[in-house]
Design an enzyme around this catalytic site. Structure first.
Site, PDB file in Angstrom:
ATOM      1  N   LYS A  75       0.761  -1.232   0.068  1.00  0.00           N
ATOM      2  CA  LYS A  75      -0.101   0.303   0.078  1.00  0.00           C
ATOM      3  C   LYS A  75       0.874   1.310   0.070  1.00  0.00           C
ATOM      4  CE  LYS A  75      -4.607  -0.290  -0.416  1.00  0.00           C
ATOM      5  NZ  LYS A  75      -5.479   0.529  -0.680  1.00  0.00           N
ATOM      6  N   ASP A 122      -8.243   0.194   6.626  1.00  0.00           N
ATOM      7  CA  ASP A 122      -8.256  -0.817   7.646  1.00  0.00           C
ATOM      8  C   ASP A 122      -6.687  -1.326   7.931  1.00  0.00           C
ATOM      9  OD1 ASP A 122      -7.796  -1.427   4.661  1.00  0.00           O
ATOM     10  OD2 ASP A 122      -9.783  -1.508   4.675  1.00  0.00           O
TER      11      ASP A 122
HETATM   12  C1  LIG Z   1      -3.511  -5.898   1.664  1.00  0.00           C
HETATM   13  C2  LIG Z   1      -4.655  -5.346   0.583  1.00  0.00           C
HETATM   14  N1  LIG Z   1      -4.657  -5.920  -0.466  1.00  0.00           N
HETATM   15  C3  LIG Z   1      -5.413  -5.541  -1.401  1.00  0.00           C
HETATM   16  C4  LIG Z   1      -6.366  -4.385  -1.113  1.00  0.00           C
HETATM   17  C5  LIG Z   1      -7.344  -3.925  -2.085  1.00  0.00           C
HETATM   18  O1  LIG Z   1      -7.026  -2.624  -2.516  1.00  0.00           O
HETATM   19  P1  LIG Z   1      -8.354  -1.883  -3.000  1.00  0.00           P
HETATM   20  O2  LIG Z   1      -9.077  -1.289  -1.949  1.00  0.00           O
HETATM   21  O3  LIG Z   1      -7.610  -0.796  -3.879  1.00  0.00           O
HETATM   22  O4  LIG Z   1      -9.098  -2.710  -3.982  1.00  0.00           O
HETATM   23  C6  LIG Z   1      -6.050  -3.831   0.194  1.00  0.00           C
HETATM   24  C7  LIG Z   1      -6.601  -2.524   0.650  1.00  0.00           C
HETATM   25  O5  LIG Z   1      -6.501  -1.698   1.400  1.00  0.00           O
HETATM   26  C8  LIG Z   1      -5.171  -4.158   1.139  1.00  0.00           C
HETATM   27  O6  LIG Z   1      -4.768  -3.662   2.278  1.00  0.00           O
END
Ligand SMILES: Cc1ncc(COP(=O)(O)O)c(C=O)c1O
Length: 401
Positions: A75, A122
């Protein structure tokens, strides 16, 4: 199609789509910026060639973001790129003309004065913003949804940010953070977009392209035929899809977008069939905390509705299975430590390849011995207590019929 473990909707990608904001040149700009940050290294591309053969595929690769800047998730790529662009705008500079060491210099700090970046998260996005603010010697305020894991709160605080755990779901926490930003004159850095708030999420999505470009470069001449990508709001999936359209042209891989059942807002939008993004409301309860988002990012949705091949909404136990499969690989394959939001692609692929009930989907997606699948383990064990419960002690097994 509605099934026990997953629901899916097949989509027919339009031909000749183009996404100039997510071009290869923009990805290269983002990568150039990130590669100037001390400690930058491309994350490893794990190879699960033996597992692929066991499942009747040609190959499986997993880009492992648990190694990203020691922050345990991808992220930070988005948040840091957005923050850098904001600073450049204020300084009247082009990001392509400066580098990270200039942005963290005492001269820039003095010129900009005190700034506060605020966001809702989150976990992983908030840690990225807190990390960027810490590097720039600026302030970060982070709002989190109810039930946020203590380890995730702590890791954000460890970068000096002020954290508020609310009793709201993710989408309402975003609204609260935005109100606070307006009230206090702070900079709202959110990974989703709404009318009038597009520039920053675009930058965030462009930042994610560093990870995607690294993966494509690491694969060199091997071309993925399929990409499984997990989604919360769909900013990440949109960035992946946006870049590969230009990168691979007519030969672009099949993209499968995967979401937790109780927060499957892109699946819901595809199901509605009217081209509009549709929200899912309520508690959005899932072990995949990073994917617990009820409102699609309209920028991501506009790309995915045109170019993705399949939207899948899944049961939580499949994420737990993915964690177990990756941490206990077939002998000779690479081992991966995945948090709950990272390995859902593997959990779903296992089901599609090995459960006769999903034969039709396997055939529709043309998953067979010619397929090379690419996935992204987007986080490591960001909640170590739950990681052990799942991987060591078998929490969240497939419910008995
Ligand atoms: C570990 C992880 N994977 C995937 C995502 C998904 O990203 P998006 O919200 O852009 O779909 C998040 C989003 O916070 C994440 O923390």
């Amino acid at each position: 199609m509605c099934k026990k473990d997953i629901d899916y909707i097949l989509n027919c990608p339009v031909k000749n789509a183009a996404y100039p904001v997510f071009s290869r040149e923009e990805a290269e700009n983002a990568m150039r910026f990130h590669s100037g940050i001390p400690g930058y290294e491309p994350t490893p591309l794990a190879h699960l060639g033996r597992l692929a053969k066991v499942w009747g595929l040609d190959d499986i690769y997993v880009k492992d973001e648990s190694y990203r800047f020691g922050l345990n998730a991808f992220k930070v790529l988005g948040g840091s790129y957005a923050v850098a662009n904001i600073l450049c705008e204020r300084l009247g500079k082009k990001l392509t003309d400066i580098d990270f060491s200039y942005l963290v210099s005492a001269e820039v700090r003095e010129q900009l004065g005190d700034m506060t970046f605020i966001t809702a998260t989150d976990g992983n996005h908030g840690r990225g913003i807190a990390w960027a603010a810490e590097k720039l010697k600026q302030n970060a305020v982070v709002y989190m949804p109810k039930g946020s894991a203590a380890a995730r709160v702590k890791s954000i605080e460890s970068h000096g940010a002020t954290v508020h755990v609310t009793d709201l779901n993710y989408d309402d926490a975003v609204r609260l953070a935005n109100d606070e930003a307006d009230k206090n004159g702070w900079f709202m850095i959110q990974d989703t977009s709404w009318e009038g708030y597009e520039k920053i999420p675009n930058w965030i999505m462009q930042g994610y392209m560093t990870m995607v470009l690294e993966a494509f470069q690491e694969m060199a001449t091997v071309k993925p035929t399929h990409i499984f990508i997990q989604a919360g709001v769909g900013a990440l999936a949109g960035a992946v899809q946006g870049l590969l359209v230009e990168y691979y042209g007519d030969d672009a891989p099949v993209v499968v977008v995967v979401e937790p059942r109780k927060a499957a807002c892109l699946y819901r939008s595809a199901e509605a069939g009217d081209g509009q993004p549709h929200a899912v409301t309520g508690d959005l309860e899932t072990i995949m905390a990073g994917l617990a988002c009820g409102e699609p990012n309209p920028i991501g949705w506009d790309i995915l509705k045109q170019s993705a091949s399949c939207f899948v909404s899944v049961e939580d136990y499949l994420a737990a299975n993915g964690m177990r499969i990756l941490s206990c690989p077939v002998l000779g394959d690479d081992r991966i430590i995945a948090g709950e939001s990272g390995p859902i692609g593997i959990g779903v692929l296992d089901l599609i390849m090995n459960d006769a009930e999903y034969q039709e989907l396997k055939e529709a997606l043309k998953l067979n011995s010619d397929s090379t699948v690419l996935m992204f383990n987007t986080e490591g064990n960001t909640d170590p207590v739950n990681f052990r419960e799942i991987v060591w002690y078998g929490k969240y097994l497939k419910p008995k019929p």
